[in-house]
Scaffold this active site. Structure first.
Site, PDB file in Angstrom:
ATOM      1  NE  ARG A 228      -0.322   1.507   1.527  1.00 19.70           N
ATOM      2  CZ  ARG A 228       0.768   0.881   1.079  1.00 19.70           C
ATOM      3  NH1 ARG A 228       1.793   1.586   0.642  1.00 19.70           N
ATOM      4  NH2 ARG A 228       0.819  -0.431   1.045  1.00 19.70           N
ATOM      5  CG  HIS A 276       2.609   3.325  -4.652  1.00 17.37           C
ATOM      6  ND1 HIS A 276       1.393   3.390  -3.995  1.00 17.37           N
ATOM      7  CD2 HIS A 276       3.414   2.570  -3.849  1.00 17.37           C
ATOM      8  CE1 HIS A 276       1.471   2.696  -2.868  1.00 17.37           C
ATOM      9  NE2 HIS A 276       2.686   2.195  -2.762  1.00 17.37           N
TER      10      HIS A 276
END
Lengths: 313, 313
Positions: A228, A276
């Site tokens: 993350r 991502h």
């Protein structure tokens, strides 16, 4: 009734695929009209804060991606059990990304790309083997363990660090604050697969990076973050790159996503940026998982992978 | 006495490493003065033609690289047993290269590289999983089988083609001319690891390329040649790339090496060029193998991996 509460993803595609996996169940998407009392389950990916409140018969929330950190940004999140995704399809995708980038660092792909542009044939430089290189994985859950197994099979030396002690065949393991420095000091490529929690926020900082091995066969250490963005301090990454502490960085996640146009990471010659997508949630695979989880619940069993709210994971 | 007969490689480094692995043995390099009658063994990598002739007591030649095709360019090659290299270090290095490039094709690395240059964040496109993609390996010897096993572990579908029929767990195998078309027709990424022999010279031609699957999840098929340059017809590769038959090509080997400056392969946007370093012969690993082979011979046993002159492999 199952409520689909997403943002940033293609809602129609998810509703269609979920419906295919659960043909008998009524499925509605946030934004359509529906009877709030009829909703028993919700699936979420970054649902708008408050959108799951006032569902009096809600009995469970299923996250559709690997992380659940986004859920805790909603201060009106209902107090029902939350289940996260552990799925072989998603795990395999993450390992594809990790093993590929470790191999690209080992095999100096960026150097050979540059040489091709210059029409330079240089086959003279010594090429380390995977067995010369030490990979350290932070986060030894399902994703970390699968990546470790596959990296070992490719010949790398593999170590793992986790919050709590773990024993994994063929992997040197470290844990807690006390194990972190030792773990870092023998890591040439650091792979971060941690969940984002209050304890891990900002953990990839200057101090951690300076702890990595400077005596490895690749020269300088490298960093791969596919966990993350909140785990990393991008200013510290850029500083240590520019000071020659880090040799290369591969980032799939960022403090702000999409990565802002003015971020220096986009154009830094030693940074690889991916949007991502290291481990995409495939609607078919994740839809089948949600169907299995709901079937378990309705058979009176506890579904798998329940989130511990105290740990936020 | 062991004679070291190399061209193109660092002779001093090889002599030093071989001496370390065989401390009691006299080792000389071509070009130094030495008694030709004292030479019992020769190690070769592209030795100058004729340089192994007139060694009356020569009893074996050991190749130092994976292929032995270069030996048969020497029409004065002595009629003694030849042994090739089969070594886990070399095999692992080849698998690193193959698995990395298959993953880079799967994960569309070149597309994301280009997007990074444009600061483009595009996470929307569907990403196939390894299990959606069919890899076909031509050449199912030690290198092909190790690559197959590791590709399977990464989740790919794997098939293999070889001259003679082979049975390998989890791998669909094809053989001979009759099996080739069927093998190609269900291959999305073709990996060529064949030896170069009179039978395989020029096998990668327009007809073979046009036989590859056009219905795969990656769109167009891709080709990786890490075997020998003599296997490929570069004009046919460029033609099929430009006609949209092939989607991407990764070449470690070329008809002429180093790749000439005027080759269109250097600058083609759909071609990845590496300088014949997919699987480097490491002097320590290969030196240890030669020492083991000579020890076997002197104990009256047959060394491993003898070359069949009739097959030129």
């Amino acid at each position: 009734m199952l409520l689909v509460a997403l943002s940033g993803w293609n809602v129609g595609q998810w509703v269609e695929r979920l419906q295919k996996k659960m043909p008998g169940r009524e499925i509605v998407a946030l934004g359509e009209p529906f009877d709030r009392r009829a909703v028993h389950y919700a699936v979420s990916w970054k649902h708008p804060a408050g959108s799951l409140a006032n569902l009096p018969n809600l009995s469970a929330i299923f996250s559709l991606g690997a992380g659940v950190d986004f859920l805790f940004n909603d201060d009106r999140l209902p107090d029902v059990p939350i289940y996260r995704v552990v799925d072989s399809d998603l795990t395999n995708r993450m390992s594809e990304y990790v093993i590929m980038h470790c191999l690209m660092l080992l095999r100096q792909t960026r150097r050979y790309d540059a040489q091709q542009k210059e029409k330079l044939w240089d086959d003279d430089r010594f090429q380390p083997a995977a067995s010369d290189v030490r990979i350290g994985i932070m986060g030894m859950g399902e994703l970390g363990q699968d990546a470790a197994r596959k990296l070992r099979m490719m010949g790398f030396q593999v170590a793992g660090w986790s919050r709590t002690p773990k024993q994994i065949d063929g992997v040197t393991t470290y844990s807690g604050d006390t194990g972190l420095q030792e773990f870092l000091s023998c890591t040439d490529i650091l792979v971060v697969l941690l969940p984002l929690t209050p304890q891990t926020r900002g953990i990839i900082d200057e101090r951690l990076i300076r702890g990595l091995a400077q005596n490895g066969r690749l020269g300088k250490p490298a960093l791969i973050n596919a966990g993350r963005g909140g785990l990393q301090k991008e200013a510290d990454i850029l500083k240590t790159l520019n000071e020659g502490v880090l040799g290369h960085v591969v980032l799939d996640v960022f403090e702000t996503e999409p990565l802002p146009q003015d971020s220096l990471l986009w154009t830094h010659p030693l940074v690889t940026v991916t949007p991502h997508n290291a481990a995409m949630s495939d609607p078919d695979a994740i839809g089948a998982l949600v169907a299995r989880q709901i079937a378990k619940m309705e058979a009176g069993q506890e579904p798998d992978y329940r989130v511990d709210r105290a740990r936020a994971y």
